[in-house]
Design a protein around this motif. Structure first.
Motif, PDB file in Angstrom:
ATOM      1  N   ARG A  14      52.277 -64.192  21.398  1.00  0.00           N
ATOM      2  CA  ARG A  14      52.710 -62.897  21.940  1.00  0.00           C
ATOM      3  C   ARG A  14      51.808 -62.463  23.097  1.00  0.00           C
ATOM      4  N   LEU A  15      50.508 -62.678  22.975  1.00  0.00           N
ATOM      5  CA  LEU A  15      49.582 -62.310  24.042  1.00  0.00           C
ATOM      6  C   LEU A  15      49.886 -63.081  25.321  1.00  0.00           C
ATOM      7  N   ALA A  16      50.184 -64.371  25.173  1.00  0.00           N
ATOM      8  CA  ALA A  16      50.495 -65.199  26.340  1.00  0.00           C
ATOM      9  C   ALA A  16      51.749 -64.692  27.048  1.00  0.00           C
ATOM     10  N   ALA A  17      52.718 -64.285  26.271  1.00  0.00           N
ATOM     11  CA  ALA A  17      53.968 -63.791  26.859  1.00  0.00           C
ATOM     12  C   ALA A  17      53.774 -62.426  27.513  1.00  0.00           C
ATOM     13  N   GLU A  18      53.107 -61.518  26.790  1.00  0.00           N
ATOM     14  CA  GLU A  18      52.964 -60.148  27.276  1.00  0.00           C
ATOM     15  C   GLU A  18      52.073 -60.046  28.508  1.00  0.00           C
ATOM     16  N   HIS A  19      50.951 -60.758  28.484  1.00  0.00           N
ATOM     17  CA  HIS A  19      49.954 -60.566  29.536  1.00  0.00           C
ATOM     18  C   HIS A  19      49.965 -61.628  30.631  1.00  0.00           C
ATOM     19  N   TYR A  20      50.574 -62.782  30.344  1.00  0.00           N
ATOM     20  CA  TYR A  20      50.575 -63.866  31.334  1.00  0.00           C
ATOM     21  C   TYR A  20      51.973 -64.346  31.695  1.00  0.00           C
ATOM     22  N   GLY A  21      52.989 -63.769  31.037  1.00  0.00           N
ATOM     23  CA  GLY A  21      54.364 -64.136  31.352  1.00  0.00           C
ATOM     24  C   GLY A  21      54.721 -65.550  30.955  1.00  0.00           C
ATOM     25  N   LEU A  22      54.047 -66.084  29.937  1.00  0.00           N
ATOM     26  CA  LEU A  22      54.253 -67.468  29.521  1.00  0.00           C
ATOM     27  C   LEU A  22      54.977 -67.537  28.175  1.00  0.00           C
ATOM     28  N   ILE A  23      56.053 -68.287  28.127  1.00  0.00           N
ATOM     29  CA  ILE A  23      56.722 -68.602  26.868  1.00  0.00           C
ATOM     30  C   ILE A  23      56.190 -69.974  26.443  1.00  0.00           C
ATOM     31  N   THR A  24      55.487 -70.020  25.329  1.00  0.00           N
ATOM     32  CA  THR A  24      54.751 -71.248  24.999  1.00  0.00           C
ATOM     33  C   THR A  24      54.849 -71.611  23.523  1.00  0.00           C
ATOM     34  N   ALA A  25      54.621 -72.895  23.274  1.00  0.00           N
ATOM     35  CA  ALA A  25      54.289 -73.363  21.934  1.00  0.00           C
ATOM     36  C   ALA A  25      52.772 -73.273  21.807  1.00  0.00           C
ATOM     37  N   VAL A  26      52.287 -72.957  20.606  1.00  0.00           N
ATOM     38  CA  VAL A  26      50.864 -72.658  20.417  1.00  0.00           C
ATOM     39  C   VAL A  26      50.281 -73.539  19.323  1.00  0.00           C
ATOM     40  N   HIS A  27      49.067 -74.043  19.577  1.00  0.00           N
ATOM     41  CA  HIS A  27      48.342 -74.857  18.591  1.00  0.00           C
ATOM     42  C   HIS A  27      46.881 -74.419  18.586  1.00  0.00           C
ATOM     43  N   ARG A  28      46.362 -74.073  17.407  1.00  0.00           N
ATOM     44  CA  ARG A  28      44.971 -73.639  17.300  1.00  0.00           C
ATOM     45  C   ARG A  28      44.013 -74.810  17.533  1.00  0.00           C
ATOM     46  N   LEU A  29      42.916 -74.548  18.251  1.00  0.00           N
ATOM     47  CA  LEU A  29      41.878 -75.538  18.496  1.00  0.00           C
ATOM     48  C   LEU A  29      40.628 -75.189  17.696  1.00  0.00           C
ATOM     49  N   ASP A  30      39.852 -76.205  17.344  1.00  0.00           N
ATOM     50  CA  ASP A  30      38.592 -75.973  16.644  1.00  0.00           C
ATOM     51  C   ASP A  30      37.603 -75.274  17.564  1.00  0.00           C
ATOM     52  N   SER A  31      36.819 -74.369  16.980  1.00  0.00           N
ATOM     53  CA  SER A  31      35.782 -73.678  17.747  1.00  0.00           C
ATOM     54  C   SER A  31      34.781 -73.093  16.777  1.00  0.00           C
ATOM     55  N   GLU A  32      33.519 -73.021  17.227  1.00  0.00           N
ATOM     56  CA  GLU A  32      32.480 -72.478  16.353  1.00  0.00           C
ATOM     57  C   GLU A  32      32.432 -70.960  16.416  1.00  0.00           C
ATOM     58  N   ARG A  33      32.674 -70.379  17.595  1.00  0.00           N
ATOM     59  CA  ARG A  33      32.502 -68.937  17.752  1.00  0.00           C
ATOM     60  C   ARG A  33      33.793 -68.229  18.137  1.00  0.00           C
ATOM     61  N   ASP A  34      34.518 -68.788  19.116  1.00  0.00           N
ATOM     62  CA  ASP A  34      35.708 -68.112  19.646  1.00  0.00           C
ATOM     63  C   ASP A  34      36.967 -68.536  18.896  1.00  0.00           C
ATOM     64  N   GLN A  35      38.084 -67.932  19.296  1.00  0.00           N
ATOM     65  CA  GLN A  35      39.408 -68.352  18.824  1.00  0.00           C
ATOM     66  C   GLN A  35      40.110 -68.959  20.035  1.00  0.00           C
ATOM     67  N   ASN A  36      40.374 -70.257  19.984  1.00  0.00           N
ATOM     68  CA  ASN A  36      40.976 -70.963  21.112  1.00  0.00           C
ATOM     69  C   ASN A  36      42.328 -71.531  20.726  1.00  0.00           C
ATOM     70  N   PHE A  37      43.288 -71.436  21.650  1.00  0.00           N
ATOM     71  CA  PHE A  37      44.651 -71.899  21.387  1.00  0.00           C
ATOM     72  C   PHE A  37      45.147 -72.736  22.571  1.00  0.00           C
ATOM     73  N   ARG A  38      45.724 -73.863  22.245  1.00  0.00           N
ATOM     74  CA  ARG A  38      46.346 -74.710  23.260  1.00  0.00           C
ATOM     75  C   ARG A  38      47.787 -74.252  23.427  1.00  0.00           C
ATOM     76  N   LEU A  39      48.168 -73.954  24.647  1.00  0.00           N
ATOM     77  CA  LEU A  39      49.511 -73.463  24.945  1.00  0.00           C
ATOM     78  C   LEU A  39      50.277 -74.498  25.757  1.00  0.00           C
ATOM     79  N   ARG A  40      51.534 -74.678  25.431  1.00  0.00           N
ATOM     80  CA  ARG A  40      52.411 -75.558  26.212  1.00  0.00           C
ATOM     81  C   ARG A  40      53.627 -74.753  26.645  1.00  0.00           C
ATOM     82  N   SER A  41      53.789 -74.602  27.947  1.00  0.00           N
ATOM     83  CA  SER A  41      54.879 -73.781  28.476  1.00  0.00           C
ATOM     84  C   SER A  41      56.177 -74.568  28.514  1.00  0.00           C
ATOM     85  N   LEU A  42      57.265 -73.874  28.829  1.00  0.00           N
ATOM     86  CA  LEU A  42      58.577 -74.519  28.897  1.00  0.00           C
ATOM     87  C   LEU A  42      58.612 -75.590  29.983  1.00  0.00           C
TER      88      LEU A  42
END
Length: 338
Positions: A14-42
């Motif tokens: 939802r954040l990607a769509a609302e703030h960046y105009g991206l319709i994406t598939a989302v996959h969580r990435l490993d991280s020690e401190r942050d929350q990182n997500f791999r996005l794939r657009s149409l």
């Protein structure tokens, strides 16, 4: 720093769509401190949505953002992530989340490739890593930022401050760790303040380097600028080299291939070459100590935190069989310096 409460993939979408105009598939990435997500657009283009830990210093987050923007201008062909502004033109967004926290959200390019730790190493790849590390250091050499001097436990110049954490290491390993820290205090610490200093990546381990999946012979990306700080420039090289030491009878040989390529692109001074062995061994000792301590504090993330621990210990045991003079001569010869 404790990992923050998890952000659902659907919310990242939802954040990607609302703030960046991206319709994406989302996959969580490993991280020690942050929350990182791999996005794939149409269109097939890929991105990383980074949601910072709410406890992270705001100036440090901006340090990382501005460093990447600086590198994009200083060396456009260097394979590091690029920053994409949001719809409002901002490169950093302060977003309120349901748990009451406010976190910084950024959108970066995703760098495809195979993680370096997952491929068989080669002299060609190690030399390319050395050249890329030198380019990265050169690209940051004239970068300045108010957050660049933040104190970081992983910064080699503060290695003595891990002494209170040594008890987290199994008892039979503590003696060797103390010996290495003693060598750092005797040989490296007295001269570090006189060596060239600048902002550096500070964590070029094989989990933060991706390689060309077709040839496995070249660096395709350098990622994770989360440990960026201002320190002695040679510390950055020592960290990179620590992960290229082999668990073999000639442990420094592969690291020397990388060091020589770095030196050819960004020459090292005599004083830097003199302490490089001490700094490499110290990084290995810090990896063993800090990861052991953090794994005990955050057992839920233990596997991720300890991903480099066993290899660091094995390589360190090999390294300490070399005398300091032997190692210095081997490094100098590799760099064609006598």
């Amino acid at each position: 720093m404790r990992a923050a409460s998890a952000i659902p993939e659907a919310q990242a979408q939802r954040l990607a769509a609302e703030h960046y105009g991206l319709i994406t598939a989302v996959h969580r990435l490993d991280s020690e401190r942050d929350q990182n997500f791999r996005l794939r657009s149409l269109s097939g283009r890929e991105y990383v949505l980074k949601i910072a830990n709410p406890a992270e210093d705001r100036a440090v987050i901006n340090l990382q953002t501005e460093a990447l923007l600086h590198l994009a201008a200083a060396d456009p062909d260097l394979p590091v992530p690029r920053i994409f502004p949001a719809r409002n033109g901002m490169t950093e967004l302060d977003i309120a989340f349901d748990d009451g926290s406010t976190r910084v959200v950024r959108l970066l390019s995703f760098l495809p490739g195979t993680p370096m730790h997952a491929v068989t190493g080669s002299a060609v790849l190690r030399r390319d890593l050395g050249r890329c590390a030198a380019r990265l250091a050169r690209g940051l050499s004239d970068f300045s930022h108010r957050g660049a001097h933040h104190k970081l436990l992983w910064d080699l110049q503060h290695a003595t401050e891990v002494r209170p954490l040594v008890d987290a290491v199994p008892a039979e390993r503590r003696g060797l760790i103390e010996d290495v820290l003693g060598g750092f205090e005797a040989h490296a610490l007295p001269v570090l303040a006189q060596l060239p200093s600048q902002p550096v990546h500070n964590d070029l381990n094989p989990h933060n380097v991706v390689v060309d999946p077709e040839t496995c012979a070249g660096v395709a990306g350098i990622i994770d600028f989360g440990d960026l700080t201002c320190t002695a420039r040679v510390n950055d090289l020592a960290i990179t080299a620590a992960y290229q030491v082999a668990d073999s009878d000639d442990p420094l040989a592969p690291a020397c291939e990388m060091i020589a390529a770095y030196h050819a692109a960004l020459p090292l001074g005599a004083a830097e070459l003199d302490v490089l062995f001490d700094l490499i061994a110290t990084r290995m000792a810090m990896t063993v100590v800090i990861s052991s301590w953090r794994a005990a504090r955050y057992p839920a993330n233990r596997n991720y935190i300890l991903r480099n621990n066993a290899a660091a210990w094995a390589r360190l045991q090999r390294m300490v069989k070399l005398s300091r003079d032997q190692a210095r001569v081997q490094i100098q010869r590799a760099c064609d310096v006598e």
